[in-house]
Enzyme design. Structure first.
Site, PDB file in Angstrom:
ATOM      1  N   LYS A   1      15.110  28.674   7.769  1.00  0.00           N
ATOM      2  CA  LYS A   1      14.020  27.918   8.305  1.00  0.00           C
ATOM      3  C   LYS A   1      13.099  28.549   9.067  1.00  0.00           C
ATOM      4  CE  LYS A   1      13.657  23.146   8.187  1.00  0.00           C
ATOM      5  NZ  LYS A   1      13.792  22.485   6.966  1.00  0.00           N
TER       6      LYS A   1
ATOM      7  N   GLY B   1      12.357   2.215   5.962  1.00  0.00           N
ATOM      8  CA  GLY B   1      11.432   3.316   5.995  1.00  0.00           C
ATOM      9  C   GLY B   1      10.572   3.370   4.609  1.00  0.00           C
TER      10      GLY B   1
ATOM     11  N   GLY C   1       7.980   5.234   3.721  1.00  0.00           N
ATOM     12  CA  GLY C   1       6.923   6.335   3.866  1.00  0.00           C
ATOM     13  C   GLY C   1       6.787   6.853   2.301  1.00  0.00           C
TER      14      GLY C   1
ATOM     15  N   VAL D   1       8.678   8.777   0.870  1.00  0.00           N
ATOM     16  CA  VAL D   1       9.814   8.903  -0.063  1.00  0.00           C
ATOM     17  C   VAL D   1      10.319   7.510  -0.245  1.00  0.00           C
ATOM     18  CG1 VAL D   1      12.340   9.680  -0.429  1.00  0.00           C
ATOM     19  CG2 VAL D   1      10.571  10.975   0.599  1.00  0.00           C
TER      20      VAL D   1
ATOM     21  N   TYR E   1       8.720   4.355  -0.126  1.00  0.00           N
ATOM     22  CA  TYR E   1       7.816   3.463  -0.972  1.00  0.00           C
ATOM     23  C   TYR E   1       7.985   4.003  -2.585  1.00  0.00           C
ATOM     24  CZ  TYR E   1       4.810   0.044  -1.929  1.00  0.00           C
ATOM     25  OH  TYR E   1       3.902  -1.219  -2.532  1.00  0.00           O
TER      26      TYR E   1
HETATM   27  P1  NAD Z   1       7.145   9.534   6.081  1.00  0.00           P
HETATM   28  O1  NAD Z   1       6.905  10.152   7.522  1.00  0.00           O
HETATM   29  O2  NAD Z   1       6.370   9.671   5.069  1.00  0.00           O
HETATM   30  O3  NAD Z   1       8.107   8.012   6.056  1.00  0.00           O
HETATM   31  C1  NAD Z   1       8.835   7.621   7.129  1.00  0.00           C
HETATM   32  C2  NAD Z   1       8.373   6.186   7.224  1.00  0.00           C
HETATM   33  O4  NAD Z   1       9.673   5.718   8.043  1.00  0.00           O
HETATM   34  C3  NAD Z   1       7.626   5.802   8.202  1.00  0.00           C
HETATM   35  O5  NAD Z   1       6.620   4.861   7.148  1.00  0.00           O
HETATM   36  C4  NAD Z   1       8.065   5.369   9.408  1.00  0.00           C
HETATM   37  O6  NAD Z   1       6.982   4.232   9.951  1.00  0.00           O
HETATM   38  C5  NAD Z   1       9.329   4.712   9.006  1.00  0.00           C
HETATM   39  N1  NAD Z   1      10.210   4.389   9.874  1.00  0.00           N
HETATM   40  C6  NAD Z   1      10.630   5.521  11.033  1.00  0.00           C
HETATM   41  N2  NAD Z   1      11.574   4.826  11.902  1.00  0.00           N
HETATM   42  C7  NAD Z   1      11.829   3.563  11.333  1.00  0.00           C
HETATM   43  C8  NAD Z   1      12.599   2.720  11.705  1.00  0.00           C
HETATM   44  N3  NAD Z   1      13.380   2.596  13.012  1.00  0.00           N
HETATM   45  N4  NAD Z   1      12.692   1.177  11.055  1.00  0.00           N
HETATM   46  C9  NAD Z   1      11.914   1.414   9.846  1.00  0.00           C
HETATM   47  N5  NAD Z   1      10.834   2.339   9.554  1.00  0.00           N
HETATM   48  C10 NAD Z   1      10.887   3.311  10.127  1.00  0.00           C
HETATM   49  O7  NAD Z   1       8.693  10.685   5.759  1.00  0.00           O
HETATM   50  P2  NAD Z   1       9.035  10.810   4.455  1.00  0.00           P
HETATM   51  O8  NAD Z   1       8.630  11.888   3.738  1.00  0.00           O
HETATM   52  O9  NAD Z   1       9.053   9.500   3.548  1.00  0.00           O
HETATM   53  O10 NAD Z   1      10.698  11.106   4.664  1.00  0.00           O
HETATM   54  C11 NAD Z   1      11.676  10.243   4.881  1.00  0.00           C
HETATM   55  C12 NAD Z   1      12.962  10.633   5.321  1.00  0.00           C
HETATM   56  O11 NAD Z   1      13.487  11.558   4.308  1.00  0.00           O
HETATM   57  C13 NAD Z   1      12.862  11.746   6.804  1.00  0.00           C
HETATM   58  O12 NAD Z   1      14.123  11.539   7.301  1.00  0.00           O
HETATM   59  C14 NAD Z   1      12.870  12.857   5.771  1.00  0.00           C
HETATM   60  O13 NAD Z   1      13.224  14.201   6.607  1.00  0.00           O
HETATM   61  C15 NAD Z   1      13.736  12.931   4.589  1.00  0.00           C
HETATM   62  N6  NAD Z   1      13.289  13.657   3.330  1.00  0.00           N
HETATM   63  C16 NAD Z   1      12.065  13.828   2.868  1.00  0.00           C
HETATM   64  C17 NAD Z   1      11.837  14.552   2.013  1.00  0.00           C
HETATM   65  C18 NAD Z   1      10.380  14.625   1.154  1.00  0.00           C
HETATM   66  O14 NAD Z   1      10.597  15.314   0.301  1.00  0.00           O
HETATM   67  N7  NAD Z   1       9.523  13.949   1.878  1.00  0.00           N
HETATM   68  C19 NAD Z   1      12.794  15.620   1.380  1.00  0.00           C
HETATM   69  C20 NAD Z   1      13.967  15.266   1.943  1.00  0.00           C
HETATM   70  C21 NAD Z   1      14.564  14.529   3.136  1.00  0.00           C
END
Ligand code: NAD
Length: 339
Positions: free
Chosen positions: A78, A174, A176, A178, A180
């Protein structure tokens, strides 16, 4: 410093600074037994330098476990760039970071993480080829969602007696990148969706496009459902919330869902099956690792199936040993990393 490295079994810790661009960066290489270390680069403000180093070390360790159980020939690493209060030229700062990565001769490969973008990776790529998730490489989130979807099937099979998701109730916290994409796949599989997001626009979209039922953010964890899929922030399962859950299983994308290791034991005692987060959400890592090696999308999709196989194996061990899947996953990863 050395005590911290020893406690985390960290192989290497590299620091650099470049006054011309304001770069202050840390690269933690945790374990390279299975291959070169791969892990994202954070660009965040930290209260002090020690916290930034601790963050890099802790996250690098997590990446080793994730890569090992994802069946990748990749180690864990990291990077943390301490975000300055003011930066004149962000591109130059990331280019300087690219030169730093190049000095490590491929022992560390970087990727997008909190605070960084594909455009930042493009700047890094001007000075090193040891970088993934550039604009050309694309967003790993859809692949993370595909892996979580496959993991939810494996979880349903283990806990509910079948992997046909039709008619199941899945609560997603959430929506976001992932969350959606996962909701779309679950909807296509006939799942009844209960959703929350702090952003009302995302919820509205899911209601209109996927027939989802909106749930207030503070009520989602306690909503009766078959499977809870945390896809927002970490530490959602803690001493306060774990007793409120009314689901048969927890299987979602969020990193570090458990506030502490003992929460896994409480879930186990309550009969709630927990999909270890770093196993079920490894689709994005699989994507960036294999893209970096020049693998085809078909090969990546095939490798993603490893996620459900690994979860099924973990659940079987968990049932036989009467131990939480989280503890089983850690033990399996440690066997791969340390023999
Ligand atoms: P993102 O920021 O696009 O989406 C996160 C969503 O969660 C946002 O829309 C936010 O408004 C919502 N949110 C946050 N707190 C909330 C709550 N208390 N109640 C309801 N909604 C809430 O992030 P992402 O890329 O979709 O990642 C989501 C999670 O998955 C994170 O924890 C990330 O570390 C993990 N993750 C993501 C990936 C990836 O490829 N993007 C890979 C591994 C792990």
């Amino acid at each position: 410093m050395f005590a911290m490295m020893e406690a985390a079994r960290l192989e290497e810790l590299h620091l650099t600074q470049d006054p011309a661009t304001g770069l202050k960066a840390i690269i933690a290489i945790h374990n390279t037994r299975l291959g070169p270390a791969l892990g994202g680069c954070r660009y965040l403000a930290y209260p002090d330098e020690q916290s930034a180093i601790r963050d890099a070390v802790r996250l690098a360790q997590g990446m080793s476990y994730k890569a090992a159980l994802a069946g990748l020939a990749q180690g864990g690493g990291k990077a943390v760039i301490i975000r300055p209060a003011h930066v004149d030229n962000r591109g130059a700062l990331f280019e300087a970071f690219g030169r730093f990565i190049e000095t490590l001769n491929g022992r560390y490969i970087t990727a997008v993480d909190s605070g960084t973008s594909t455009a930042d990776m493009d700047c890094i790529a001007q000075h090193t080829r040891h970088v993934t998730s550039t604009t050309e490489g694309g967003d790993p989130s859809p692949h993370t969602a595909m892996g979580v979807f496959a993991g939810i099937r494996a979880t349903a099979q283990a806990r509910l007696g079948g992997d046909d998701l039709h008619g199941l109730r899945v609560a997603i916290q959430g929506l976001g990148h992932v969350g959606y994409a996962l909701a779309e796949q679950l909807h296509a599989a006939g799942v009844e969706l209960l959703v929350s997001d702090l952003d009302r626009g995302r919820v509205q979209l899911a209601v209109e496009q996927l027939g989802a039922h909106p749930v207030a953010s503070d009520a989602l964890l306690a909503t009766p459902c078959d499977i809870l899929a945390p896809c927002g922030l970490g530490s959602v399962l803690n001493g306060e919330t774990v007793g409120q859950l009314r689901c048969s299983a927890v299987a979602g994308a969020a990193n570090n869902q458990l506030a502490s290791a003992d929460i896994a034991d409480i879930l186990q005692a309550r009969g709630i099956l927990y999909a270890p987060d770093y196993v079920i959400n490894s689709g994005g890592l699989i994507y960036v690792a294999l893209r970096h090696r020049g693998e085809s999308l078909a090969a990546i999709t095939t490798h993603l199936q490893q996620i459900s196989r690994r979860l099924t194996e973990i659940y079987a061990h968990s049932q036989a040993d009467k131990r939480s899947p989280a503890r089983v996953a850690d033990a399996l990863a440690e066997r791969l990393l340390y023999g």
